[in-house]
Design an enzyme around this catalytic site. Structure first.
Site: not given
Ligand code: C5P
Length: 239
Positions: A31, A58, A60, A63-64, A67, A122, A213
């Site tokens: 990722k 990733d 995320k 936006d409109i 875009t 999360t 992590r």
């Protein structure tokens, strides 16, 4: 292990490449999130994708619709295997993302990336939800956004381990559930609030686990990944 996606949350291509080289074969994919992408750019995404690694981009997007559609087209062109948007961007935005992924994949004669939506980060708990003015429970909000995602034709959602069972019930067996917030008994939670162990998340119905992590900050990342894979065995993991 097919379902284990390792978050390459580091600052440099050198560190990310070293981790990918060390974890290839045990990780089912890598990722790349906003931290590495902002410092290293798309070239490293292409590097991994072109050597056959599954890359979950990733970023995320939120936006409109026009875009986000452009960003999804660009991600599809890079050859990513999975990419995501925020479900709270709304139905029109998610539909535009779906169309963009499918059209660009058809143009390039490749499979469309899995298109996933983030329900709720999360790191957010009930108090954080109330503070941003949402007067519903975490569970109700996640369920609402998962249903909206499915109705928009996306492939699945990112959701905390604690919401897997309710999403499975609401969206059925073919809907992908990608689950970060994986922590074993001895792991530091860091900024995650709604966590579960890897075996427990898969047993609850997760399709993919995202682990950062606990693997990349371990003294021996490969051994940490092997430990997580071992914890999953017997819970329906594909290894
Ligand atoms: O280090 P850790 O295992 O907490 O990493 C989780 C990864 O999953 C991070 O890269 C984080 O950005 C990502 N993520 C998350 N919660 C979401 C979506 C993505 O923690 N809802």
């Amino acid at each position: 292990m097919e379902q284990l996606l390792v978050a390459l949350d580091v600052d440099t291509v050198a560190e990310a490449r070293a981790l990918a080289d060390e974890l290839r074969g045990i990780a089912g994919g890598f990722k790349i999130g906003s931290r590495l992408f902002t410092s290293a750019g798309p070239a490293f995404v292409e590097e991994l994708a072109s050597r056959g690694d599954r890359v979950f981009l990733d970023l995320k997007f939120h936006d409109i619709p026009n875009t986000v559609a452009g960003a999804i087209t660009a991600a599809t062109r890079l050859g990513v295997w999975m990419v995501n948007v925020h479900a709270s961007g709304g139905s029109a935005m998610m539909r535009a993302a779906r169309t963009a992924a499918d059209e660009e994949a058809a143009r390039a004669s490749r499979a469309a990336p899995l298109l996933i939506a983030v329900t709720m980060l999360t790191s957010l708990d009930q108090g954080a939800l109330t503070a941003i003015g949402l007067n519903s429970s975490v569970a109700a909000q996640v369920e609402r956004l998962a249903a909206l995602t499915e109705a928009a034709g996306l492939d699945g959602v990112v959701a905390s381990p604690q919401e897997i069972a309710l999403i499975r019930r609401a969206c059925g067996p073919r809907f992908a559930i990608v689950t970060p917030g994986i922590r074993g008994a001895g792991d530091a939670k860091g900024d995650q609030s709604r966590t579960l162990g890897a075996g427990g998340a898969l047993a609850a119905g997760a399709s993919y686990l995202v682990v950062g992590r606990p693997i990349i900050a371990a003294a021996d990342p490969r051994a940490a990944a092997e430990r997580i894979a071992a914890e999953c065995r017997g819970d329906g993991c594909v290894s």
